[in-house]
Scaffold this active site. Structure first.
Site, short mmCIF file in Angstrom:
data_model
loop_
_atom_site.label_atom_id
_atom_site.label_comp_id
_atom_site.label_asym_id
_atom_site.label_seq_id
_atom_site.Cartn_x
_atom_site.Cartn_y
_atom_site.Cartn_z
N ARG A 116 0.88 -1.18 0.00
CA ARG A 116 0.00 0.00 0.00
C ARG A 116 0.91 1.22 0.00
NH1 ARG A 116 -5.21 1.63 3.58
NH2 ARG A 116 -6.06 0.20 2.03
N HIS A 143 -7.42 0.78 -6.28
CA HIS A 143 -7.63 -0.05 -5.08
C HIS A 143 -8.34 -1.33 -5.52
CE1 HIS A 143 -7.82 -1.17 -1.04
NE2 HIS A 143 -8.61 -0.26 -0.52
N GLN A 146 -10.23 -3.77 -3.05
CA GLN A 146 -11.52 -3.22 -2.64
C GLN A 146 -12.58 -3.50 -3.70
OE1 GLN A 146 -12.25 -1.57 0.40
NE2 GLN A 146 -14.30 -2.02 -0.36
N ASP A 238 -17.26 7.47 -1.25
CA ASP A 238 -16.00 7.35 -0.51
C ASP A 238 -15.68 8.72 0.08
OD1 ASP A 238 -13.53 6.47 0.47
OD2 ASP A 238 -12.51 6.56 -1.46
N CYS A 278 -16.23 1.93 0.95
CA CYS A 278 -15.04 1.10 1.25
C CYS A 278 -14.63 1.18 2.70
CB CYS A 278 -13.90 1.51 0.34
SG CYS A 278 -13.39 3.24 0.58
N1 CP Z 1 -11.12 0.06 2.67
C1 CP Z 1 -9.83 -0.01 3.07
O1 CP Z 1 -8.91 -0.27 2.28
O2 CP Z 1 -9.66 0.19 4.41
P1 CP Z 1 -8.28 0.40 5.17
O3 CP Z 1 -7.71 1.73 4.74
O4 CP Z 1 -8.64 0.34 6.61
O5 CP Z 1 -7.34 -0.73 4.77
N1 NVA Z 2 -9.88 6.95 -1.15
C1 NVA Z 2 -9.43 6.53 0.16
C2 NVA Z 2 -9.67 5.08 0.35
C3 NVA Z 2 -9.25 4.53 1.69
C4 NVA Z 2 -9.48 3.06 1.81
C5 NVA Z 2 -7.96 6.89 0.34
O1 NVA Z 2 -7.19 6.68 -0.59
O2 NVA Z 2 -7.61 7.39 1.40
#
Ligand code: CP
Ligand code: NVA
Length: 320
Positions: A116, A143, A146, A238, A278
């Protein structure tokens, strides 16, 4: 498409999950079908701890996480393997060691690596220079894990994918990008309703249009949330400010406020529509408490499904 009785025929060896764009519709169905099977067995406490026995998944995080970290770690444990958490600031990557050398070194120890981070290119370089499966656990661009969990949740709720309408309200961000790719791969119609300055980026939209030539998905891009949500089977939103954009939060709050998914807006979707997010959610911003806690909300089922789809992905990519 009956995903509860899908006959697996795709070969996932030597594969990564960098973007769902790299997967055919049949490969997506195979992941979902295995995830549904693993979920059913999980409920009976059957964990298949032989599938990744003795294997180690590295998990590099340059951003915070609850769901991704815990579901990957629990998932690999349930499959008999080990999950190694690597905070990017604790390893030499955080002090400037190259992705290339990191990939070459980690490939000597690990059987797969989830990452990540910010840049999609870093994830792609990890795959390019390493010799182990790489799984994208979120970048600024995408993502995909997800989106797999989202498709699974939609299928469980509706029993089909093709022909449904998903309305995404808000920011044209990483979660939207992966959803657009996912929906247009499997024939879900997708509409986007968001402000002018945060519309989806052109190269991702092009991928969506290309996919829709094969799948028949319809794509609607609008600045009008009412138009986007009309007759939707699935409503998705989101956060307005993603990780790494914190300094823009105030400006974003003002621009996105008319795009809040509240009771009034949500009532314009189909009566049996489901609400997805998400998570983490900022209740009172992109969605109200009434909607996210309402009877149509499936956000916790969706969060649970991260575990099952990622187990399926790891089993397919890292299994023998
Ligand atoms: N939805 C998601 O990826 O959550 P986290 O940021 O908690 O991993
Ligand atoms: N769009 C958000 C998703 C988190 C799971 C981010 O990137 O922070």
């Amino acid at each position: 498409m009956d995903l509860y009785n899908y006959i697996p025929r795709e070969d996932f060896t030597q594969r990564h999950l960098l973007s769902m764009q790299d997967y055919s519709a049949n490969e997506i169905y195979q992941v979902l079908s295995l995830a549904l099977k693993l979920k059913k067995e999980n409920k009976k406490k059957i964990f298949h701890n032989n599938i990744l026995k003795g294997k180690t998944l590295g998990m590099i995080f340059s951003k915070s996480s609850t769901r991704t970290r815990v579901s990957f770690e629990v998932g690999i444990h349930q499959l008999g393997g080990y999950g190694l958490f690597l905070n990017s600031s604790d390893i030499q990557l955080g002090r400037g060691e190259s992705i290339e050398d990191t990939a070459k070194v980690l490939s000597r120890y690990l059987d797969g690596c989830m990452i990540r981070t910010y840049s999609q290119k870093d994830v792609e370089d990890l795959a390019r220079f390493g010799s182990m499966p790489i799984i994208n656990g979120l970048t600024d661009l995408l993502h995909p894990c997800q989106a797999f969990a989202d498709l699974m949740t939609i299928y469980e709720a509706k029993g089909v994918l093709r022909g449904l309408k998903l309305a995404y309200i808000g920011d044209g961000n990483n979660v939207f990008n992966s959803l657009l790719i996912a929906c247009t791969k499997v024939g879900i119609n997708i509409s986007f309703g968001g402000p002018k300055e945060y519309q989806p980026q052109k190269d991702i939209l092009q991928k969506g249009y290309l996919n829709s030539e094969y799948s028949g998905s319809k794509i609607l891009i609008t600045q009008d949330p009412q138009e986007a949500i009309e007759d939707a089977d699935i409503v998705y939103t989101d956060v307005w400010t993603s990780m790494g954009q914190e300094e823009e939060a105030l400006r974003r709050y003002e621009v996105f406020f008319p795009f809040q998914v509240n009771k009034e807006l949500f009532s314009q979707a189909k009566a049996d529509s489901i609400f997805l997010h998400c998570l983490p959610a900022h209740c009172g911003e992109e969605v109200t408490k009434e909607v996210i806690e309402g009877k149509n909300s499936m956000v916790f089922e969706e969060a649970e499904n991260r575990l099952h789809v990622q187990k399926a992905i790891m089993a397919l990519l890292m299994g023998d």
